[in-house]
Design an enzyme around this catalytic site. Structure first.
Site, mmCIF file in Angstrom:
data_model
loop_
_atom_site.group_PDB
_atom_site.id
_atom_site.type_symbol
_atom_site.label_atom_id
_atom_site.label_comp_id
_atom_site.label_asym_id
_atom_site.label_seq_id
_atom_site.Cartn_x
_atom_site.Cartn_y
_atom_site.Cartn_z
ATOM 1 N N ASP A 114 14.835 29.280 7.694
ATOM 2 C CA ASP A 114 13.578 29.640 8.349
ATOM 3 C C ASP A 114 13.699 30.017 9.831
ATOM 4 O O ASP A 114 13.240 31.057 10.247
ATOM 5 C CB ASP A 114 12.574 28.483 8.244
ATOM 6 C CG ASP A 114 12.327 28.037 6.819
ATOM 7 O OD1 ASP A 114 13.034 28.510 5.909
ATOM 8 O OD2 ASP A 114 11.432 27.208 6.617
ATOM 9 N N ASP B 76 16.146 25.542 -4.194
ATOM 10 C CA ASP B 76 16.276 24.092 -4.378
ATOM 11 C C ASP B 76 16.373 23.756 -5.863
ATOM 12 O O ASP B 76 17.139 22.889 -6.284
ATOM 13 C CB ASP B 76 15.049 23.366 -3.818
ATOM 14 C CG ASP B 76 14.886 23.522 -2.317
ATOM 15 O OD1 ASP B 76 14.482 24.611 -1.877
ATOM 16 O OD2 ASP B 76 15.168 22.546 -1.578
ATOM 17 N N GLU C 284 17.921 15.823 4.145
ATOM 18 C CA GLU C 284 17.810 17.282 3.982
ATOM 19 C C GLU C 284 18.943 17.992 4.742
ATOM 20 O O GLU C 284 19.558 18.921 4.231
ATOM 21 C CB GLU C 284 16.454 17.739 4.534
ATOM 22 C CG GLU C 284 16.166 19.222 4.359
ATOM 23 C CD GLU C 284 14.803 19.623 4.909
ATOM 24 O OE1 GLU C 284 14.116 18.771 5.523
ATOM 25 O OE2 GLU C 284 14.419 20.792 4.720
HETATM 26 C C1 DGY Z 1 8.577 25.248 4.832
HETATM 27 O O1 DGY Z 1 7.399 25.121 4.531
HETATM 28 O O2 DGY Z 1 9.099 24.742 5.824
HETATM 29 C C2 DGY Z 1 9.449 25.985 3.930
HETATM 30 O O3 DGY Z 1 10.735 26.138 4.426
HETATM 31 C C3 DGY Z 1 8.846 27.279 3.473
HETATM 32 O O4 DGY Z 1 9.563 27.639 2.375
#
Ligand code: DGY
Length: 427
Positions: free
Chosen positions: A169, A46, A393
């Protein structure tokens, strides 16, 4: 999708101003948070995008962002995925859970290394002013890239030791590898992400149990890479990491040559990754895929990571045809997972939504490869998405519904650096 006909210079100026205000508003003094509340610290990739966004209007602030990021670098060269500059109870898992960091409390894993590519772009805006900032940063970038080579590239491609390391993720790419993880000893914990945004837009409870179990495992190894390599239940070669690292090596080599360094070591890394990336090609699905290094199996996941091939200088006519097909199925490309795939979920994080910064890398790669029509389509879609639905986002590829955190740093940055008509004029 293209920008509406009534998108005039005044609208561009208004969106440019909003994007700058988001970067300024998320600035915590030397580093930028991805968004207030949900992500209150400095995140690695980021931050590299933030630096590039700042470069459109404040070059000094752009360099500071990268300098702050590298102030958290470990002695072994690793640059953590989160730097916990100031504690914030609104985020879990915080520094007490990770138990890591040297100069600054941090997480114990890294994130996709876009920093060299962004540093080059910032440097190229004003090489004379940038030279004294770039020289010390070059050595730090080189040490980080060497760390990837030593600790993540044993299969030829670049791997991750935690889904968070990929930045994607809950992508379906990791589902198979996560299946075998025993989470029975994870213990009680309270998620904070679902108090900031709708849980349907976030990873599931089972995903989180795996994430926390893997953090506990890494901490129990004292973040020792040799022990993690030997014993971790999760080690997956990742096309995102591989393509981004390959591109970053090329940009680092360019920087090294420009600064008068011998770059033979980087040439070796490039050659190994060029060969390694082909081990991720899944001919059955027709994508560059994730490979579980524990089982040797490919994930069979048609994600947008595959479309980073051109960004890395890898051409793939089959991937080109697939991208064209996917773009014809959605209102706003590029979805993070094939909309005709069995696991497509248009609002859930990395299982369907569109991400502006992925589009940026995909679009830049397409342009570099001379695939102008596709490049234009990806950029126009991104511009229309932001103009119509704001700086979220991520977004639904079906109707543009904004999702996850609002007033998001990297969405503002990709607008200023690439998607805005004013960035296109400067390009
Ligand atoms: C989160 O906390 O969701 C992040 O993606 C971890 O980096």
């Amino acid at each position: 999708m293209t920008l509406a006909a009534n998108h005039d210079a005044a609208t561009t100026a208004e969106l440019d101003a909003r994007a700058k205000a988001i970067l300024r508003g998320n600035d915590r003094g030397g580093y930028t948070v991805p968004t207030e509340g949900l992500y209150p610290y400095q995140w690695n990739w980021d931050s590299a995008f933030a630096a590039w966004g700042f470069a459109a209007f404040d070059l000094d602030r752009a360099w500071v962002e990268l300098e702050t990021l590298f102030s958290g670098q470990w002695a072994n060269g690793m640059v953590p995925h989160i730097l916990f500059h100031r504690e914030d109870a609104g985020y879990f898992p915080g520094p007490d859970v990770w138990g890591a960091g040297e100069t600054i409390p941090s997480s114990g894993i890294s994130q996709p290394p876009v920093a060299a590519t962004m540093a080059r772009a910032i440097f190229e805006r004003d090489p004379q002013a940038g030279a004294p900032r770039m020289a010390p940063l070059y050595d730090k970038l080189l040490a980080w890239h060497r760390w990837f080579y030593q600790h993540r590239c044993e299969s030829g491609a670049c791997c991750i030791t935690h889904p968070w390391e990929s930045g994607r993720d809950n992508a379906p790419d990791w589902d198979g590898a996560l299946k075998g993880i025993d989470t029975s000893n994870v213990g009680p914990y309270t998620r904070r992400d679902t108090s900031h945004v709708n849980p349907d837009m976030r990873p599931t409870k089972r995903d989180y149990d795996c994430y926390i179990t893997l953090v506990q495992f890494g901490r129990a190894c004292d973040w020792d890479e040799a022990e993690i390599l030997a014993n971790s239940p999760f080690r997956v070669a990742d096309p995102t990491m591989t393509f981004i690292l390959l591109r970053a090596h090329r940009d680092l080599k360019w920087l090294g040559t420009t600064l008068g360094h011998d770059t033979t070591e980087i040439d070796g890394w490039i050659a190994e990754l060029e060969a390694g990336v082909e081990s991720l090609w899944n001919d059955d699905v027709g994508v560059y895929d994730a490979r579980d290094l524990r089982s040797g199996e490919l994930a069979g996941s048609p994600s947008n990571a595959s479309f980073l091939c051109w960004y890395a200088g890898v051409s793939s006519p089959k991937t080109e045809a697939r991208l064209a097909r996917i773009l014809s199925k959605v209102t706003y490309g590029v979805p993070s997972y094939d909309p005709e795939g069995p696991l497509f979920d248009h609002m859930r994080y990395w299982r369907g939504p569109v991400w502006g910064m992925m589009n940026t890398m995909i679009g830049m790669g397409l342009a570099d490869a001379g695939l102008t029509d596709l490049a234009t389509q990806v950029r126009d879609d991104t511009a229309a998405l932001i103009a119509d639905h704001g700086f979220a986002e991520y977004f639904s590829p079906l109707d543009g519904t904004p999702a996850g955190g609002g007033t998001f740093t990297w969405t503002a940055a990709v607008w200023l650096g690439w998607a805005s008509p004013s960035a296109q004029k400067g390009a």
